[in-house]
Design a protein around this motif. Structure first.
Motif, PDB file in Angstrom:
ATOM      1  N   ASP A   1      14.118   9.206  19.565  1.00 18.84           N
ATOM      2  CA  ASP A   1      13.179   9.837  18.637  1.00 18.84           C
ATOM      3  C   ASP A   1      11.746   9.758  19.138  1.00 18.84           C
ATOM      4  OD1 ASP A   1      15.123  10.589  16.869  1.00 18.84           O
ATOM      5  OD2 ASP A   1      14.890   8.853  15.559  1.00 18.84           O
ATOM      6  N   THR A   2      11.438   8.722  19.901  1.00 17.96           N
ATOM      7  CA  THR A   2      10.068   8.537  20.376  1.00 17.96           C
ATOM      8  C   THR A   2       9.626   9.705  21.234  1.00 17.96           C
ATOM      9  OG1 THR A   2      10.451   6.149  20.407  1.00 17.96           O
ATOM     10  CG2 THR A   2       8.507   6.964  21.581  1.00 17.96           C
ATOM     11  N   ASP A   3      10.472  10.096  22.168  1.00 18.49           N
ATOM     12  CA  ASP A   3      10.114  11.163  23.116  1.00 18.49           C
ATOM     13  C   ASP A   3      10.502  12.556  22.630  1.00 18.49           C
ATOM     14  OD1 ASP A   3       8.897   9.567  24.935  1.00 18.49           O
ATOM     15  OD2 ASP A   3      10.340   9.854  26.548  1.00 18.49           O
ATOM     16  N   ASN A   4      11.280  12.652  21.570  1.00 22.02           N
ATOM     17  CA  ASN A   4      11.756  13.957  21.112  1.00 22.02           C
ATOM     18  C   ASN A   4      10.586  14.904  20.880  1.00 22.02           C
ATOM     19  OD1 ASN A   4      13.612  15.865  20.321  1.00 22.02           O
ATOM     20  ND2 ASN A   4      13.802  15.102  18.228  1.00 22.02           N
ATOM     21  N   TRP A   5      10.664  16.116  21.468  1.00 19.82           N
ATOM     22  CA  TRP A   5       9.639  17.160  21.378  1.00 19.82           C
ATOM     23  C   TRP A   5       8.356  16.800  22.130  1.00 19.82           C
ATOM     24  CZ3 TRP A   5      11.921  21.305  19.513  1.00 19.82           C
ATOM     25  CH2 TRP A   5      12.892  21.184  18.508  1.00 19.82           C
ATOM     26  N   VAL A   6       8.415  15.845  23.043  1.00 17.78           N
ATOM     27  CA  VAL A   6       7.198  15.379  23.706  1.00 17.78           C
ATOM     28  C   VAL A   6       7.325  15.525  25.225  1.00 17.78           C
ATOM     29  CG1 VAL A   6       5.709  13.374  24.129  1.00 17.78           C
ATOM     30  CG2 VAL A   6       6.672  13.743  21.855  1.00 17.78           C
TER      31      VAL A   6
ATOM     32  N   GLY B   1      18.234  24.577  35.962  1.00 24.40           N
ATOM     33  CA  GLY B   1      18.133  23.582  34.903  1.00 24.40           C
ATOM     34  C   GLY B   1      18.804  24.029  33.620  1.00 24.40           C
ATOM     35  N   LEU B   2      18.767  23.136  32.642  1.00 30.95           N
ATOM     36  CA  LEU B   2      19.287  23.412  31.305  1.00 30.95           C
ATOM     37  C   LEU B   2      18.173  23.145  30.303  1.00 30.95           C
ATOM     38  CD1 LEU B   2      22.691  21.498  31.565  1.00 30.95           C
ATOM     39  CD2 LEU B   2      22.361  23.966  31.795  1.00 30.95           C
ATOM     40  N   ALA B   3      17.842  24.140  29.504  1.00 27.52           N
ATOM     41  CA  ALA B   3      16.797  23.977  28.488  1.00 27.52           C
ATOM     42  C   ALA B   3      17.293  23.027  27.405  1.00 27.52           C
ATOM     43  CB  ALA B   3      16.441  25.326  27.879  1.00 27.52           C
ATOM     44  N   PHE B   4      16.417  22.111  26.962  1.00 22.46           N
ATOM     45  CA  PHE B   4      16.857  21.213  25.890  1.00 22.46           C
ATOM     46  C   PHE B   4      15.791  20.911  24.852  1.00 22.46           C
ATOM     47  CE2 PHE B   4      15.229  18.128  29.004  1.00 22.46           C
ATOM     48  CZ  PHE B   4      14.551  17.205  28.220  1.00 22.46           C
ATOM     49  N   ASP B   5      14.555  21.321  25.068  1.00 30.19           N
ATOM     50  CA  ASP B   5      13.543  20.949  24.085  1.00 30.19           C
ATOM     51  C   ASP B   5      12.321  21.836  24.211  1.00 30.19           C
ATOM     52  OD1 ASP B   5      12.702  19.470  21.938  1.00 30.19           O
ATOM     53  OD2 ASP B   5      12.601  17.563  22.999  1.00 30.19           O
ATOM     54  N   GLY B   6      11.508  21.826  23.139  1.00 29.85           N
ATOM     55  CA  GLY B   6      10.184  22.413  23.173  1.00 29.85           C
ATOM     56  C   GLY B   6       9.166  21.292  23.190  1.00 29.85           C
ATOM     57  N   ASN B   7       7.912  21.631  22.947  1.00 31.76           N
ATOM     58  CA  ASN B   7       6.865  20.609  22.977  1.00 31.76           C
ATOM     59  C   ASN B   7       6.191  20.494  21.620  1.00 31.76           C
ATOM     60  OD1 ASN B   7       5.780  23.259  23.566  1.00 31.76           O
ATOM     61  ND2 ASN B   7       3.815  22.263  23.901  1.00 31.76           N
ATOM     62  N   TRP B   8       5.689  19.309  21.338  1.00 39.39           N
ATOM     63  CA  TRP B   8       5.128  18.959  20.036  1.00 39.39           C
ATOM     64  C   TRP B   8       4.014  19.905  19.609  1.00 39.39           C
ATOM     65  CZ3 TRP B   8       6.666  16.320  16.072  1.00 39.39           C
ATOM     66  CH2 TRP B   8       5.747  15.829  15.128  1.00 39.39           C
ATOM     67  N   GLU B   9       3.154  20.267  20.553  1.00 44.97           N
ATOM     68  CA  GLU B   9       1.991  21.103  20.212  1.00 44.97           C
ATOM     69  C   GLU B   9       2.393  22.537  19.903  1.00 44.97           C
ATOM     70  OE1 GLU B   9       1.342  17.588  22.320  1.00 44.97           O
ATOM     71  OE2 GLU B   9       2.306  19.383  23.159  1.00 44.97           O
ATOM     72  N   GLY B  10       3.604  22.946  20.293  1.00 45.94           N
ATOM     73  CA  GLY B  10       4.045  24.317  20.072  1.00 45.94           C
ATOM     74  C   GLY B  10       5.061  24.461  18.957  1.00 45.94           C
ATOM     75  N   MET B  11       5.046  23.533  18.001  1.00 45.86           N
ATOM     76  CA  MET B  11       6.067  23.528  16.954  1.00 45.86           C
ATOM     77  C   MET B  11       5.954  24.696  15.976  1.00 45.86           C
ATOM     78  SD  MET B  11       8.271  21.020  17.325  1.00 45.86           S
ATOM     79  CE  MET B  11       8.256  21.760  18.953  1.00 45.86           C
ATOM     80  N   SER B  12       4.866  25.434  16.034  1.00 52.73           N
ATOM     81  CA  SER B  12       4.742  26.605  15.154  1.00 52.73           C
ATOM     82  C   SER B  12       5.310  27.850  15.811  1.00 52.73           C
ATOM     83  CB  SER B  12       3.267  26.845  14.802  1.00 52.73           C
ATOM     84  OG  SER B  12       2.513  27.117  15.975  1.00 52.73           O
ATOM     85  N   SER B  13       5.993  27.687  16.935  1.00 53.37           N
ATOM     86  CA  SER B  13       6.418  28.841  17.722  1.00 53.37           C
ATOM     87  C   SER B  13       7.414  29.730  17.000  1.00 53.37           C
ATOM     88  CB  SER B  13       7.025  28.369  19.047  1.00 53.37           C
ATOM     89  OG  SER B  13       8.179  27.583  18.805  1.00 53.37           O
ATOM     90  N   ASN B  14       8.150  29.208  16.032  1.00 53.26           N
ATOM     91  CA  ASN B  14       9.059  30.071  15.276  1.00 53.26           C
ATOM     92  C   ASN B  14       8.303  31.119  14.474  1.00 53.26           C
ATOM     93  OD1 ASN B  14      11.321  28.803  16.187  1.00 53.26           O
ATOM     94  ND2 ASN B  14      12.117  28.273  14.184  1.00 53.26           N
TER      95      ASN B  14
END
Length: 710
Positions: A209-214, A658-671
């Motif tokens: 959880d610490t690194d999730n989306w980071v 590679g395999l995509a697995f995450d986005g980044n915290w600062e871009g969480m409004s991307s939806n």
């Protein structure tokens, strides 16, 4: 007026001209977009990306379980996807004696590969525009309920035509551009999918959880499965006699890696975006759906985590559920933060001012759309309290206590109209009991009863609260104690009595089933009370999407994600949330050691000594980069969202990097809105995947199956 319209045109030119924005339908990539892809580094012709007549790159891409993506990488049906996508399967096969979550899993031979009865993968066969068929009997001004009925009915007819013509195929009609267009996607589903390899969680979930989306990340988020088929290479349910599936196209794998500016495209099945949603819809999502998820899941997860940390059996039992819940809990926190910091609602309101002027400037538009923005505002305001309550209701009573969820499903399921399907549902429900701790579930139910009462107006309380107040003097704990000590549903016996139509069992006198009835009744109330506003909003949001495209009809627009296959493209590029920190576009194993030391004692960053020893030797062989280092993750500006997990990341030659697995915290409004300076896609380097398989997992036989491009 002309000046305002020019500003609007410029706004949309910037919106659609970004090379890295968009989740594109592969058979709807226009000439201008194709040119942009080539300028960035695409070397393949479009016919090799998507072709319904001969094998093409799209034939290596799968929808994994209907919730993730994956890619086929061998002639014998090997599939790469994310570790978190395969986590349910890994957890289901785990026990204290065989802890595949903690220690990983490898099948040394085909006979050791583990079946997963509820897992399937889907291949896209073809797509067809069916808009004219769907909308032929729909006219302007039609009642929204009637319109929805026609759309649903005709969609079902079109879908059924597919399976009637070929029983191995499945048709799905999906809505695009807010319900203004419709396409049929035809799939072939393979239902014998076996677990082949899973890295230990210290690789697949490193950082937790610490690194999730980071970013930066050092997570080897991958797992390996194999598709099986019958003797004719066609779909079949699990059987020991099934053979490895032979795909029509295999994704080649690059060992050359990438550098700053390398072209990258993702192919997968993104879930949903709302980039044409009004400011009122965004505000509602932020204050209701997101906030209820933040509040309620935070409480539930704290209960789960405490129990998981004290008992290995509970840890294994709840690992997958906790991971799925916490992922979107943290996502909602990040999205609300980004919406505020990036002023997404304010930007959308500026657009709506321009939409209003656009409508008023044209008589025919004014007649058709009227006071669109005012209508949206009034409708959203009219259901504000209702949506607030229903959002908390869904999280507290539909997504928390597992025994209550099973009971709700039991009274809502027709087990008998289709005996085969009913039996399958029943057996699936019985299996759920092996993953429920009654003591934990009771604690969750008590917490949910309290949280819902605290968060909503008393007018939205189910009748159950009267029982709690009158019979138990407001004590939710006493009420839950009675339920769990008197309900037949605490064991599969209660479910069996429902399924077998036991005439001696009055299920409505069972306390948990009585609560379930109350929950279902209140849910129906929510739906009926909000029906009028919901219909108006559905109509007006569709108009909203239509007008946005009309205002710049000469530009290329992509539809919102809707769980159909999409391509996004961009480049490998450095990223840092703080530009002064100098973060690069990739990470190496050096960062693993740094985080292990920095977070000493934190289970999110614990790594097996044997793996640390292996990495410290730096014997990376052909998987090393030019400097002799092992890259772990990399970051691009590709446009992704939930469902893209496990998506293949290809270079310009169509080789897997590679395999995509995450986005980044600062871009969480991307939806809701793509921010080119912020939104990023994080992927696990395919060379790290292969290194872990071969060197740590000691499974060179799997590497030998792959098509490696030197």
């Amino acid at each position: 007026m002309k000046k305002s319209f020019l500003i609007l045109v410029l706004f949309f030119v910037s919106l659609v001209s970004l090379a890295d924005e968009g989740m594109w339908m592969l058979n709807h990539i226009d000439k201008k977009t194709a040119q942009l892809m080539q300028q960035l580094g695409l070397e393949m012709p479009s016919s090799q990306l998507f072709n319904e007549h001969v094998p093409s790159l799209k034939d290596a891409i799968i929808s994994f379980g209907g919730y993730c993506s994956g890619v086929v990488v061998s002639e014998d049906g090997l599939v790469f996807t994310n570790h978190h996508c395969g986590f349910d399967a890994i957890q289901n096969h785990s026990s204290v004696a065989h802890d595949y979550i903690k220690d990983g899993f490898v099948a040394d031979k085909r006979e050791d590969e583990l079946p997963n009865p509820d897992l399937f993968v889907s291949f896209l066969i073809r797509q067809e525009d069916v808009t004219s068929r769907i909308l032929k009997d729909i006219h302007p001004g039609m009642d929204e309920t009637k319109r929805s009925y026609i759309v649903d009915s005709l969609s079902s007819v079109i879908e059924n035509e597919v399976s009637e013509k070929d029983s191995l195929l499945r048709g799905v009609v999906s809505s695009y551009y807010g319900g203004n267009e419709f396409y049929l996607s035809v799939y072939k589903d393979y239902k014998d999918v076996r677990l082949v390899f899973a890295p230990p969680s210290s690789v697949g979930k490193f950082g937790g959880d610490t690194d999730n989306w980071v970013w930066p990340r050092h997570t080897g988020d991958f797992s390996v499965f194999r598709i099986y088929a019958d003797n004719n290479n066609q779909p079949a349910f699990y059987s020991p006699q099934n053979k490895p599936f032979h795909p029509s196209y295999i994704a080649p794998i690059s060992l050359k890696g990438y550098q700053n500016g390398t072209y990258c495209m993702t192919l997968g099945y993104p879930g949903s975006t709302d980039r044409y949603l009004s400011s009122f819809g965004i505000e509602e999502q932020m204050e209701t759906q997101n906030q209820s998820m933040i509040d309620v899941r935070g409480i539930k997860q704290a209960i789960w985590k405490k129990a998981m940390e004290s008992n290995d059996s509970i840890r294994i039992m709840y690992a997958s559920k906790y991971a799925a819940s916490s992922n979107y809990w943290k996502y909602s926190i990040g999205m609300n933060k980004a919406i505020e910091e990036l002023n997404i609602i304010g930007k959308r309101k500026l657009l709506e001012d321009k939409i209003t002027r656009f409508i008023e400037d044209k008589d025919e538009k004014k007649q058709l759309y009227g006071n669109l923005i005012d209508s949206l505002r009034i409708s959203y305001e009219s259901r504000k309290k209702l949506i607030h309550a229903s959002s908390y209701f869904g999280e507290c009573f539909g997504n928390a206590s597992e025994l209550l969820s099973l009971s709700t499903q039991a009274i809502s399921t027709d087990f008998f109209s289709d005996s085969i399907a009913g039996r399958k549902i029943y057996e699936s429900m019985v299996k759920e009991y092996s993953n429920i701790s009654l003591s934990i579930d009771k604690e969750v139910l008590v917490a949910m009863l309290k949280e819902y009462r605290e968060k909503v107006d008393t007018t939205f309380l189910p009748d159950t609260y009267k029982t709690i107040d009158e019979k138990y003097k407001g004590d939710c704990q006493a009420y839950a104690d009675y339920i769990f000590s008197h309900s037949e549903m605490t064991t599969p016996r209660g479910l069996e009595r429902i399924y077998s139509r036991d005439s001696t069992f009055n299920m409505f006198e069972d306390p948990i089933l009585s609560l379930a009835v109350d929950v279902v009744t209140k849910f129906v109330d929510f739906y009926q009370i909000g029906a009028d506003a919901n219909n108006k909003i559905s109509r007006d949001e569709r108009f909203y999407s239509e007008i946005v495209r009309q205002m710049c009809e000469d530009k290329s627009f992509y539809p919102d994600a809707n769980s159909t296959m999409r391509l996004s493209f961009g480049v490998v590029t450095p990223y840092s949330a703080n530009s002064s920190s100098g973060i690069d576009y990739s990470t190496t194993t050096k960062g693993i050691f740094e985080k292990v030391e920095r977070y000493k004692g934190d289970s999110d960053f614990w790594v097996q000594p044997a793996l640390l020893n292996l990495l410290s030797k730096k014997d990376f062989g052909k998987y090393a980069d030019k400097k002799g280092e092992m890259n772990v993750c990399f970051i691009t500006n590709n446009d992704i969202t939930g469902g893209n997990s496990g998506s293949a990341m290809f270079n310009g030659r169509g080789e897997l990097i590679g395999l995509a697995f995450d986005g980044n915290w600062e871009g969480m409004s991307s939806n809701l809105e793509y921010e080119s300076a912020l939104q990023r896609c994080i992927g696990v380097d395919i060379r790290y995947v292969l290194f872990i398989i071969e060197k740590y997992g000691k499974a060179p036989h799997l590497i030998q199956e792959l098509k490696l491009a030197q």
